[in-house]
Write a protein that holds these residues in place. Structure first.
Motif, PDB file in Angstrom:
ATOM      1  N   THR A 120       0.837  -1.204   0.000  1.00 19.14           N
ATOM      2  CA  THR A 120       0.000   0.000   0.000  1.00 19.14           C
ATOM      3  C   THR A 120       0.871   1.253   0.000  1.00 19.14           C
ATOM      4  O   THR A 120       0.578   2.215  -0.718  1.00 19.14           O
ATOM      5  CB  THR A 120      -0.968  -0.020   1.191  1.00 19.14           C
ATOM      6  OG1 THR A 120      -1.820  -1.179   1.052  1.00 19.14           O
ATOM      7  CG2 THR A 120      -1.825   1.221   1.255  1.00 19.14           C
ATOM      8  N   ARG A 121       1.936   1.250   0.780  1.00 16.89           N
ATOM      9  CA  ARG A 121       2.860   2.403   0.763  1.00 16.89           C
ATOM     10  C   ARG A 121       3.507   2.551  -0.619  1.00 16.89           C
ATOM     11  O   ARG A 121       3.675   3.672  -1.119  1.00 16.89           O
ATOM     12  CB  ARG A 121       3.918   2.271   1.852  1.00 16.89           C
ATOM     13  CG  ARG A 121       3.404   2.624   3.240  1.00 16.89           C
ATOM     14  CD  ARG A 121       4.525   2.734   4.266  1.00 16.89           C
ATOM     15  NE  ARG A 121       5.057   1.420   4.606  1.00 16.89           N
ATOM     16  CZ  ARG A 121       4.567   0.632   5.565  1.00 16.89           C
ATOM     17  NH1 ARG A 121       3.548   1.026   6.279  1.00 16.89           N
ATOM     18  NH2 ARG A 121       5.123  -0.528   5.811  1.00 16.89           N
ATOM     19  N   GLN A 122       3.864   1.426  -1.243  1.00 15.17           N
ATOM     20  CA  GLN A 122       4.442   1.483  -2.588  1.00 15.17           C
ATOM     21  C   GLN A 122       3.433   2.073  -3.577  1.00 15.17           C
ATOM     22  O   GLN A 122       3.798   2.890  -4.425  1.00 15.17           O
ATOM     23  CB  GLN A 122       4.873   0.090  -3.041  1.00 15.17           C
ATOM     24  CG  GLN A 122       6.070  -0.452  -2.310  1.00 15.17           C
ATOM     25  CD  GLN A 122       6.363  -1.899  -2.674  1.00 15.17           C
ATOM     26  OE1 GLN A 122       5.755  -2.489  -3.573  1.00 15.17           O
ATOM     27  NE2 GLN A 122       7.302  -2.510  -1.957  1.00 15.17           N
ATOM     28  N   ARG A 123       2.180   1.654  -3.472  1.00 19.06           N
ATOM     29  CA  ARG A 123       1.146   2.166  -4.379  1.00 19.06           C
ATOM     30  C   ARG A 123       0.911   3.657  -4.166  1.00 19.06           C
ATOM     31  O   ARG A 123       0.730   4.407  -5.131  1.00 19.06           O
ATOM     32  CB  ARG A 123      -0.163   1.385  -4.182  1.00 19.06           C
ATOM     33  CG  ARG A 123      -1.294   1.851  -5.077  1.00 19.06           C
ATOM     34  CD  ARG A 123      -0.979   1.675  -6.546  1.00 19.06           C
ATOM     35  NE  ARG A 123      -2.151   2.003  -7.358  1.00 19.06           N
ATOM     36  CZ  ARG A 123      -2.148   2.033  -8.668  1.00 19.06           C
ATOM     37  NH1 ARG A 123      -1.052   1.744  -9.336  1.00 19.06           N
ATOM     38  NH2 ARG A 123      -3.246   2.344  -9.325  1.00 19.06           N
ATOM     39  N   THR A 124       0.922   4.089  -2.916  1.00 20.49           N
ATOM     40  CA  THR A 124       0.759   5.515  -2.620  1.00 20.49           C
ATOM     41  C   THR A 124       1.853   6.311  -3.317  1.00 20.49           C
ATOM     42  O   THR A 124       1.579   7.348  -3.929  1.00 20.49           O
ATOM     43  CB  THR A 124       0.787   5.756  -1.099  1.00 20.49           C
ATOM     44  OG1 THR A 124      -0.271   4.996  -0.493  1.00 20.49           O
ATOM     45  CG2 THR A 124       0.624   7.223  -0.765  1.00 20.49           C
ATOM     46  N   GLN A 125       3.077   5.819  -3.256  1.00 19.36           N
ATOM     47  CA  GLN A 125       4.198   6.499  -3.906  1.00 19.36           C
ATOM     48  C   GLN A 125       4.023   6.501  -5.425  1.00 19.36           C
ATOM     49  O   GLN A 125       4.286   7.507  -6.082  1.00 19.36           O
ATOM     50  CB  GLN A 125       5.521   5.841  -3.514  1.00 19.36           C
ATOM     51  CG  GLN A 125       6.744   6.556  -4.058  1.00 19.36           C
ATOM     52  CD  GLN A 125       6.865   7.991  -3.584  1.00 19.36           C
ATOM     53  OE1 GLN A 125       6.504   8.327  -2.455  1.00 19.36           O
ATOM     54  NE2 GLN A 125       7.345   8.874  -4.446  1.00 19.36           N
ATOM     55  N   GLN A 126       3.545   5.394  -5.990  1.00 21.70           N
ATOM     56  CA  GLN A 126       3.302   5.335  -7.436  1.00 21.70           C
ATOM     57  C   GLN A 126       2.265   6.375  -7.862  1.00 21.70           C
ATOM     58  O   GLN A 126       2.449   7.064  -8.875  1.00 21.70           O
ATOM     59  CB  GLN A 126       2.809   3.939  -7.832  1.00 21.70           C
ATOM     60  CG  GLN A 126       3.840   2.855  -7.715  1.00 21.70           C
ATOM     61  CD  GLN A 126       3.217   1.466  -7.831  1.00 21.70           C
ATOM     62  OE1 GLN A 126       2.000   1.311  -7.881  1.00 21.70           O
ATOM     63  NE2 GLN A 126       4.072   0.451  -7.881  1.00 21.70           N
ATOM     64  N   LEU A 127       1.193   6.486  -7.092  1.00 22.16           N
ATOM     65  CA  LEU A 127       0.145   7.459  -7.432  1.00 22.16           C
ATOM     66  C   LEU A 127       0.679   8.885  -7.326  1.00 22.16           C
ATOM     67  O   LEU A 127       0.367   9.732  -8.162  1.00 22.16           O
ATOM     68  CB  LEU A 127      -1.077   7.279  -6.537  1.00 22.16           C
ATOM     69  CG  LEU A 127      -1.864   5.985  -6.724  1.00 22.16           C
ATOM     70  CD1 LEU A 127      -3.034   5.935  -5.752  1.00 22.16           C
ATOM     71  CD2 LEU A 127      -2.338   5.815  -8.153  1.00 22.16           C
ATOM     72  N   LYS A 128       1.479   9.139  -6.293  1.00 22.71           N
ATOM     73  CA  LYS A 128       2.062  10.477  -6.130  1.00 22.71           C
ATOM     74  C   LYS A 128       2.961  10.804  -7.318  1.00 22.71           C
ATOM     75  O   LYS A 128       2.901  11.906  -7.868  1.00 22.71           O
ATOM     76  CB  LYS A 128       2.846  10.571  -4.827  1.00 22.71           C
ATOM     77  CG  LYS A 128       3.407  11.961  -4.574  1.00 22.71           C
ATOM     78  CD  LYS A 128       4.173  12.026  -3.283  1.00 22.71           C
ATOM     79  CE  LYS A 128       4.712  13.405  -2.972  1.00 22.71           C
ATOM     80  NZ  LYS A 128       5.099  14.249  -4.088  1.00 22.71           N
ATOM     81  N   GLU A 129       3.791   9.866  -7.717  1.00 27.38           N
ATOM     82  CA  GLU A 129       4.697  10.090  -8.847  1.00 27.38           C
ATOM     83  C   GLU A 129       3.913  10.341 -10.133  1.00 27.38           C
ATOM     84  O   GLU A 129       4.264  11.236 -10.919  1.00 27.38           O
ATOM     85  CB  GLU A 129       5.645   8.908  -9.010  1.00 27.38           C
ATOM     86  CG  GLU A 129       6.691   8.828  -7.896  1.00 27.38           C
ATOM     87  CD  GLU A 129       7.495   7.550  -7.912  1.00 27.38           C
ATOM     88  OE1 GLU A 129       7.321   6.696  -8.825  1.00 27.38           O
ATOM     89  OE2 GLU A 129       8.323   7.383  -6.999  1.00 27.38           O
ATOM     90  N   GLN A 130       2.851   9.587 -10.355  1.00 26.75           N
ATOM     91  CA  GLN A 130       2.047   9.775 -11.564  1.00 26.75           C
ATOM     92  C   GLN A 130       1.369  11.153 -11.534  1.00 26.75           C
ATOM     93  O   GLN A 130       1.297  11.833 -12.561  1.00 26.75           O
ATOM     94  CB  GLN A 130       0.982   8.665 -11.673  1.00 26.75           C
ATOM     95  CG  GLN A 130       0.220   8.683 -12.975  1.00 26.75           C
ATOM     96  CD  GLN A 130       1.056   8.211 -14.160  1.00 26.75           C
ATOM     97  OE1 GLN A 130       2.137   7.654 -14.017  1.00 26.75           O
ATOM     98  NE2 GLN A 130       0.543   8.431 -15.355  1.00 26.75           N
ATOM     99  N   THR A 131       0.895  11.544 -10.375  1.00 28.36           N
ATOM    100  CA  THR A 131       0.267  12.866 -10.236  1.00 28.36           C
ATOM    101  C   THR A 131       1.276  13.957 -10.549  1.00 28.36           C
ATOM    102  O   THR A 131       0.974  14.899 -11.295  1.00 28.36           O
ATOM    103  CB  THR A 131      -0.287  13.050  -8.796  1.00 28.36           C
ATOM    104  OG1 THR A 131      -1.201  11.987  -8.533  1.00 28.36           O
ATOM    105  CG2 THR A 131      -0.974  14.381  -8.636  1.00 28.36           C
ATOM    106  N   ASP A 132       2.482  13.825 -10.013  1.00 33.05           N
ATOM    107  CA  ASP A 132       3.524  14.819 -10.269  1.00 33.05           C
ATOM    108  C   ASP A 132       3.896  14.873 -11.751  1.00 33.05           C
ATOM    109  O   ASP A 132       4.091  15.950 -12.311  1.00 33.05           O
ATOM    110  CB  ASP A 132       4.771  14.510  -9.425  1.00 33.05           C
ATOM    111  CG  ASP A 132       4.551  14.703  -7.929  1.00 33.05           C
ATOM    112  OD1 ASP A 132       3.540  15.330  -7.536  1.00 33.05           O
ATOM    113  OD2 ASP A 132       5.383  14.202  -7.154  1.00 33.05           O
ATOM    114  N   LEU A 133       3.976  13.717 -12.398  1.00 26.48           N
ATOM    115  CA  LEU A 133       4.322  13.661 -13.816  1.00 26.48           C
ATOM    116  C   LEU A 133       3.281  14.330 -14.705  1.00 26.48           C
ATOM    117  O   LEU A 133       3.605  14.909 -15.731  1.00 26.48           O
ATOM    118  CB  LEU A 133       4.488  12.203 -14.272  1.00 26.48           C
ATOM    119  CG  LEU A 133       5.763  11.505 -13.852  1.00 26.48           C
ATOM    120  CD1 LEU A 133       5.665  10.014 -14.167  1.00 26.48           C
ATOM    121  CD2 LEU A 133       6.966  12.116 -14.548  1.00 26.48           C
TER     122      LEU A 133
END
Length: 137
Positions: free
Chosen positions: A120-133
């Motif tokens: 879940t922490r990994q997924r949160t980071q993935q979503l944050k990175e996609q949002t930033d991109l």
């Protein structure tokens, strides 16, 4: 059978359910397996809250992105939803599989919660990175 139902009702009336507070557990230093499992569950709950908060931010960013995109290219918000649903199924299946190393034992739930928290922490980071991109907050 009728007597069993009446007896069950009498027992439930004699021992009313009471709201239990969270146990006082020092998750910095859990001692028993029950405490370790409780702390792993709390860790997962916290990770899940963070994921839900990030998902809302990411979903809004994808909706904003869709508003600026050319027609006919599909929806980033719809792709996010499909991705999230697939990811949730993967996380739960993967962590159930991970728990099999202690199948039926008292450690199994702790292993599953720990796995769920980590993914879940990994997924949160993935979503944050996609949002930033994609120009989100």
């Amino acid at each position: 059978m009728k007597e069993l139902v009446i007896l069950s009702a009498m027992l439930m009336a004699a021992f009313p359910a009471t709201a239990q507070d969270d146990p006082e557990v020092d998750c910095e230093n859990p001692v028993t397996q029950m405490e370790m499992t409780y702390c792993a569950e709390q860790d997962f709950a916290e990770a899940d809250e963070q994921l839900n908060a990030q998902y809302k931010v990411t979903r809004q960013a994808m909706k904003d992105w869709d508003g600026d995109a050319m027609d006919g290219l599909g929806s980033a918000a719809d792709a996010l939803l499909a991705s999230q649903r697939a990811w949730l199924a993967f996380r739960d299946a993967q962590c159930a599989f991970y728990g099999y190393q202690a199948r039926g034992g008292t450690v199994e739930p702790m292993l599953i919660y720990g796995c769920q928290a980590e993914l879940t922490r990994q997924r949160t980071q993935q979503l944050k990175e996609q949002t930033d991109l994609m120009g989100g907050n």
